[in-house]
Scaffold this motif. Structure first.
Motif, mmCIF file in Angstrom:
data_model
loop_
_atom_site.group_PDB
_atom_site.id
_atom_site.type_symbol
_atom_site.label_atom_id
_atom_site.label_comp_id
_atom_site.label_asym_id
_atom_site.label_seq_id
_atom_site.Cartn_x
_atom_site.Cartn_y
_atom_site.Cartn_z
ATOM 1 N N LEU A 144 0.814 -1.208 0.000
ATOM 2 C CA LEU A 144 0.000 0.000 0.000
ATOM 3 C C LEU A 144 0.851 1.262 0.000
ATOM 4 C CD1 LEU A 144 -2.784 1.306 0.178
ATOM 5 C CD2 LEU A 144 -2.664 1.061 2.669
ATOM 6 N N LEU A 145 1.812 1.330 0.915
ATOM 7 C CA LEU A 145 2.664 2.502 1.045
ATOM 8 C C LEU A 145 4.055 2.135 0.533
ATOM 9 C CD1 LEU A 145 1.540 3.647 4.603
ATOM 10 C CD2 LEU A 145 0.721 4.480 2.401
ATOM 11 N N ARG A 146 4.271 2.379 -0.722
ATOM 12 C CA ARG A 146 5.525 1.973 -1.347
ATOM 13 C C ARG A 146 6.670 2.877 -0.902
ATOM 14 N NH1 ARG A 146 3.300 1.606 -7.484
ATOM 15 N NH2 ARG A 146 3.205 3.857 -7.091
ATOM 16 N N ALA A 147 7.872 2.330 -0.976
ATOM 17 C CA ALA A 147 9.050 3.117 -0.639
ATOM 18 C C ALA A 147 9.208 4.264 -1.624
ATOM 19 C CB ALA A 147 10.300 2.235 -0.645
ATOM 20 N N ARG A 169 2.041 -1.618 11.733
ATOM 21 C CA ARG A 169 2.951 -0.845 10.901
ATOM 22 C C ARG A 169 2.205 -0.122 9.788
ATOM 23 N NH1 ARG A 169 8.259 -4.780 10.485
ATOM 24 N NH2 ARG A 169 8.595 -4.942 12.711
ATOM 25 N N ILE A 170 0.893 -0.064 9.922
ATOM 26 C CA ILE A 170 0.100 0.624 8.924
ATOM 27 C C ILE A 170 -1.144 1.166 9.599
ATOM 28 C CG2 ILE A 170 -1.171 -1.463 8.247
ATOM 29 C CD1 ILE A 170 -1.102 -0.436 5.391
ATOM 30 N N GLY A 171 -1.561 2.339 9.183
ATOM 31 C CA GLY A 171 -2.727 2.949 9.795
ATOM 32 C C GLY A 171 -3.534 3.695 8.756
ATOM 33 N N GLY A 172 -4.112 4.836 9.134
ATOM 34 C CA GLY A 172 -4.979 5.581 8.234
ATOM 35 C C GLY A 172 -4.294 6.684 7.469
ATOM 36 N N ASP A 173 -3.022 6.930 7.687
ATOM 37 C CA ASP A 173 -2.302 7.948 6.933
ATOM 38 C C ASP A 173 -1.825 7.368 5.601
ATOM 39 O OD1 ASP A 173 -2.773 9.530 9.053
ATOM 40 O OD2 ASP A 173 -0.695 9.749 9.684
ATOM 41 N N LEU A 174 -1.729 8.218 4.598
ATOM 42 C CA LEU A 174 -1.315 7.762 3.272
ATOM 43 C C LEU A 174 -0.374 8.775 2.639
ATOM 44 C CD1 LEU A 174 -3.143 9.473 0.875
ATOM 45 C CD2 LEU A 174 -4.921 8.240 2.107
ATOM 46 N N ALA A 186 2.708 14.522 -5.744
ATOM 47 C CA ALA A 186 2.728 13.836 -4.457
ATOM 48 C C ALA A 186 1.417 14.083 -3.723
ATOM 49 C CB ALA A 186 3.903 14.314 -3.604
ATOM 50 N N VAL A 187 1.095 13.170 -2.820
ATOM 51 C CA VAL A 187 -0.102 13.300 -1.992
ATOM 52 C C VAL A 187 0.233 12.838 -0.586
ATOM 53 C CG1 VAL A 187 -0.937 10.987 -2.607
ATOM 54 C CG2 VAL A 187 -2.545 12.698 -1.740
ATOM 55 N N VAL A 188 -0.305 13.537 0.378
ATOM 56 C CA VAL A 188 -0.279 13.115 1.773
ATOM 57 C C VAL A 188 -1.687 13.294 2.309
ATOM 58 C CG1 VAL A 188 0.517 13.671 4.104
ATOM 59 C CG2 VAL A 188 2.147 13.565 2.227
ATOM 60 N N GLY A 189 -2.220 12.274 2.950
ATOM 61 C CA GLY A 189 -3.590 12.337 3.434
ATOM 62 C C GLY A 189 -3.776 11.617 4.740
ATOM 63 N N ASP A 190 -4.962 11.825 5.298
ATOM 64 C CA ASP A 190 -5.303 11.231 6.589
ATOM 65 C C ASP A 190 -6.754 10.772 6.524
ATOM 66 O OD1 ASP A 190 -5.549 10.426 9.171
ATOM 67 O OD2 ASP A 190 -5.134 12.358 10.088
ATOM 68 N N VAL A 191 -6.957 9.467 6.701
ATOM 69 C CA VAL A 191 -8.294 8.896 6.690
ATOM 70 C C VAL A 191 -8.882 8.974 8.087
ATOM 71 C CG1 VAL A 191 -9.665 6.829 6.219
ATOM 72 C CG2 VAL A 191 -7.649 7.345 4.823
ATOM 73 N N THR A 201 -9.938 2.378 2.946
ATOM 74 C CA THR A 201 -10.174 3.698 2.361
ATOM 75 C C THR A 201 -8.881 4.296 1.808
ATOM 76 O OG1 THR A 201 -11.986 4.052 3.935
ATOM 77 C CG2 THR A 201 -11.111 5.990 2.809
ATOM 78 N N ALA A 202 -7.798 4.162 2.559
ATOM 79 C CA ALA A 202 -6.507 4.668 2.094
ATOM 80 C C ALA A 202 -6.083 3.969 0.811
ATOM 81 C CB ALA A 202 -5.448 4.485 3.178
ATOM 82 N N ALA A 203 -6.331 2.676 0.716
ATOM 83 C CA ALA A 203 -5.964 1.930 -0.491
ATOM 84 C C ALA A 203 -6.740 2.438 -1.696
ATOM 85 C CB ALA A 203 -6.220 0.440 -0.281
ATOM 86 N N ALA A 204 -8.027 2.758 -1.500
ATOM 87 C CA ALA A 204 -8.829 3.274 -2.613
ATOM 88 C C ALA A 204 -8.307 4.625 -3.085
ATOM 89 C CB ALA A 204 -10.292 3.383 -2.183
#
Length: 396
Positions: A144-147, A169-174, A186-191, A201-204
């Protein structure tokens, strides 16, 4: 290997492959001597005592202590058997072999040994289940959260992410950074929310961004694309216990000429650190609600354009950073601390910032915290290979 080292390795517990996650709260190997020390103290106390009272019942604590300090399930049984032998020796020395106190002690040691074995077995199974869950979470995080590569197009980039959920090691931030024909985006978000629902939701959102960033020339259209995908995902997946779901996020695009475009949907404003050490928040004059609040057709956020000079740095982050409080309830002053931590490359800067946040809080963070740093460094000519953060090569 020495006999002592072999004995410690034998008692320390089973080992697994490189994917193993070490159990939290494990004792150091020197603690394996504690049951022997306790047994020796009981024997010494009984030998030195001038009272006509035996301390033999204290041996019942030995197998219980063995279950605490070792992950080998047979270690409590071993210490229980040794305790039984020592109990008979002490009873013979104190002339209480035929008395009820000795019989009760023998029975109590056997009972505590059995309980300690069951306890150790259950703990090892729980630690194994936790290690497997952490391994799955790590795999999901990498998918989901690639390097992020050290260089993406005209910028150098770094990311730091810490999930607040215990052992997760994974939560709602993206976050994501991609190099497109429209420039670096770039994108930074918070579910809103936690758990598997937030991850879905973050994956979508991330899946939609990775496609829209390449297809849409206008950054505000990318936000509209994300709104449509989020709306569809929320209708397809029902998350019990969550009354309202939305995503705050900020989009940024950096062109080869250094012109940056920013779209903000209810997210904390990015911080721009210029070459002269000045920090300013890239606030938009118009407040836009998070995605998921408005109908997707009504999502048309304004675009802010900011010129970047070589060496300028922009920091995107989630509220887990700025809402981190110390013991007095004071929020972390990110804008004030950013310049003091801005020495070195992007990775070093984020490492310093995270350590500074933890020092400010004085304990592990209680919320997911993600930070993405982009440093504008255009390359004049040619193609360049720089190391990837996970050891591979990233090609500009």
């Amino acid at each position: 290997m020495s006999a002592t080292g072999w004995f410690r390795d034998l008692l320390a517990g089973p080992t697994r492959g490189p994917a193993t996650v070490r159990a939290t709260g494990t004792w150091p190997r020197t603690a394996l001597a504690l049951p022997f020390i306790g047994m020796a103290l009981v024997v010494g106390l009984d030998y030195l005592s001038t009272l006509q009272v035996t301390v033999e019942p204290a041996l019942t604590a030995v197998p219980a202590l063995a279950a605490i300090v070792s992950r080998r399930v047979w270690y409590p049984i071993l210490m229980g058997l040794l305790s039984e032998g020592v109990a008979f020796a002490m009873a013979g020395y104190d002339n209480v072999l035929g008395e009820s106190v000795h019989s009760a002690t023998v029975f109590a040691i056997a009972l505590v040994t059995a309980i300690s074995w069951v306890s150790a077995t259950l703990r090892v199974r729980q630690e194994q289940a936790l290690a497997d869950a952490q391994l799955v979470a790590e795999i999901a995080r990498r998918v989901l959260l690639r390097a992020v590569p050290d260089r993406v197009g005209s910028v150098r980039a770094a990311v730091h992410y810490a999930a607040a959920a215990a052992h997760a090691r994974i939560g709602g931030d993206l976050y994501e950074v991609v190099d497109t024909r429209h420039g670096v985006r770039a994108v930074v978000g918070d579910v809103r929310g936690k758990g598997l629902g937030a991850v879905e939701t973050a994956a979508a959102v991330l899946g939609a961004f990775r496609e829209a960033a390449h297809q849409e020339p206008a950054l505000e259209k990318v936000a509209g694309w994300l709104a449509v995908s989020l709306d569809r995902a929320l209708h397809e997946h029902d998350h019990p216990g969550v009354e309202e779901e939305f995503v705050t996020l900020v989009l940024i695009g950096v062109g080869p000429d250094g012109t940056a475009e920013i779209v903000n949907c209810g997210h904390p404003a990015p911080l721009l650190l210029t070459g002269d050490g000045t920090v300013r928040a890239l606030e938009l004059p118009e407040t836009v609600p998070p995605l998921g609040v408005l109908d997707p057709a009504d999502v048309s956020p304004p675009v802010q354009r900011v010129p970047f000079a070589p060496g300028d740095r922009v920091l995107l982050f989630t509220d887990g950073v700025i809402e981190a409080r110390d013991r007095a309830g004071r929020f972390y002053p990110l804008a004030d601390r950013f310049p003091h931590c801005a020495q070195g490359g992007p990775v070093d800067v984020l490492d310093r910032l995270h350590a500074d946040v933890v020092r400010h809080v004085g304990r592990p963070l209680c919320d997911d915290a993600a930070m993405l740093l982009l440093q504008y460094e255009p390359v004049a000519h040619g193609r360049q290979q720089l190391p990837h953060q996970n050891g591979r090569l990233a090609r500009q």
